[in-house]
Design an enzyme around this catalytic site. Structure first.
Site, PDB file in Angstrom:
ATOM      1  N   SER A 204      39.194  39.881  31.929  1.00 57.22           N
ATOM      2  CA  SER A 204      40.163  39.215  32.803  1.00 57.22           C
ATOM      3  C   SER A 204      39.725  37.820  33.234  1.00 57.22           C
ATOM      4  O   SER A 204      40.557  36.914  33.358  1.00 57.22           O
ATOM      5  CB  SER A 204      40.420  40.077  34.045  1.00 57.22           C
ATOM      6  OG  SER A 204      40.911  41.342  33.689  1.00 57.22           O
ATOM      7  N   HIS A 250      38.607  36.918  38.406  1.00 53.70           N
ATOM      8  CA  HIS A 250      39.885  36.267  38.132  1.00 53.70           C
ATOM      9  C   HIS A 250      39.912  34.854  38.696  1.00 53.70           C
ATOM     10  O   HIS A 250      40.317  33.902  38.012  1.00 53.70           O
ATOM     11  CB  HIS A 250      41.019  37.089  38.738  1.00 53.70           C
ATOM     12  CG  HIS A 250      41.177  38.442  38.125  1.00 53.70           C
ATOM     13  ND1 HIS A 250      42.262  39.249  38.368  1.00 53.70           N
ATOM     14  CD2 HIS A 250      40.393  39.142  37.265  1.00 53.70           C
ATOM     15  CE1 HIS A 250      42.147  40.382  37.702  1.00 53.70           C
ATOM     16  NE2 HIS A 250      41.002  40.339  37.031  1.00 53.70           N
TER      17      HIS A 250
END
Length: 299
Positions: A204, A250
């Site tokens: 991610s 993230h």
């Protein structure tokens, strides 16, 4: 359907024409040689404007012999026959790593996931393990591991949708530099902020870096930014709204992706490589400094 070279659709009545290779993508840009409409993925920088891949490969629009310097992508990378090859390889590596996780169990995952400092009983060792113990490789290997089928499917779909167009626009070397540096930035921020005994894994961070770079590219090309902003907002809502998600990865990947993406697409032509790879180097320096500072706190 391909449009014959030199022909034009009535843009005033039918709206923007569709890319001759991607019928679902409207575009206002045409090849300067054959005048076929081309989307950002199909654009190849020329001395004036952009050309389509066919004209570039045939040499019809280059103005020089095939032995001369090869045509370049929007960001100055080398044009290739398969602009998604590296994206496919990265997806393959993640799938292979997930199969290894499924076949070997926690003993495999615990050896390669991101963890700051903790005792890992699954490894059969009683001593501390983690990045703070010198296992820096975990910051890279954790980018290829996933915790569930949903986890890997969502990440690989995002990688395919975003990675392919970016690889075509940047070129393989620049795309790989963006992906790895963004993923490492996500790992570094996780290592810095998260609890040292909290494991983290997933692609991610790198994928959020691709989101950030894609936003910069869309802005640079003056395309409608609403779709990419909406997609990014949805992903950020999921990031902070669901438990068990390493939001640090993230955010770290997104910030790195925006910085690197800006350097990639806005670098001046005469110093393009220096600015592009210099930006990547600065992000990696920040990763190293952050890792050293956190390690000093934990040891």
């Amino acid at each position: 359907m391909d449009q014959a070279p030199g022909s034009r659709q009535d843009d005033a009545h039918n709206g923007l024409p569709a890319c001759y290779r991607h019928a679902d993508r409207e575009t206002g840009v045409r090849c300067t040689r054959c005048e076929r409409p081309i989307c950002p993925e199909c654009m190849v920088s020329a001395s004036v404007g952009f050309q389509c891949p066919e004209c570039v490969r045939s040499g019809s629009g280059t103005g020089h012999a095939p032995s001369a310097s090869r045509p370049r992508t929007l960001a100055g990378g080398t044009l290739t026959d398969d602009p998604r090859l590296l994206t496919k390889i990265l997806i393959g590596l993640c799938l292979a790593a997930y199969l290894a996780q499924m076949s070997m169990g926690d003993s495999f995952t615990d050896r390669f996931d991101l963890i700051g400092r903790a005792i890992m009983p699954a490894l059969g060792f009683g001593e501390l393990q983690g990045v703070a113990e010198g296992q820096w490789y975990r910051m890279l290997t954790s980018m290829f591991l996933h915790g569930s089928v949903i986890h890997i499917l969502s990440n690989m779909l995002s990688l395919w949708w975003i990675g392919g167009p970016l690889e075509a626009a940047l070129g393989r070397v620049r795309f790989l530099a963006l992906y790895v540096a963004s993923g490492l930035a996500g790992s570094a921020l996780t290592y810095l902020i998260a609890e040292p005994n909290q494991p983290s894994l997933g692609a991610s961070g790198a994928i959020f870096g691709l989101f950030g770079a894609m936003a910069v590219l869309v802005r640079r090309q003056r395309y409608d930014m609403r779709p990419i902003i909406a997609l990014l907002v949805i992903n950020l809502i999921i990031t902070f709204g669901w438990s068990g998600i390493a939001w640090q990865a993230h955010v770290g990947g997104l910030v790195a992706g925006v910085l690197i993406g800006y350097g990639m697409v806005h670098a001046p032509r005469d110093r393009r490589s220096l600015v592009q790879f210099g930006t990547c180097a600065l992000v990696l320096v920040a990763v190293v400094v952050t890792t050293l500072l956190r390690t000093a706190q934990l040891t």
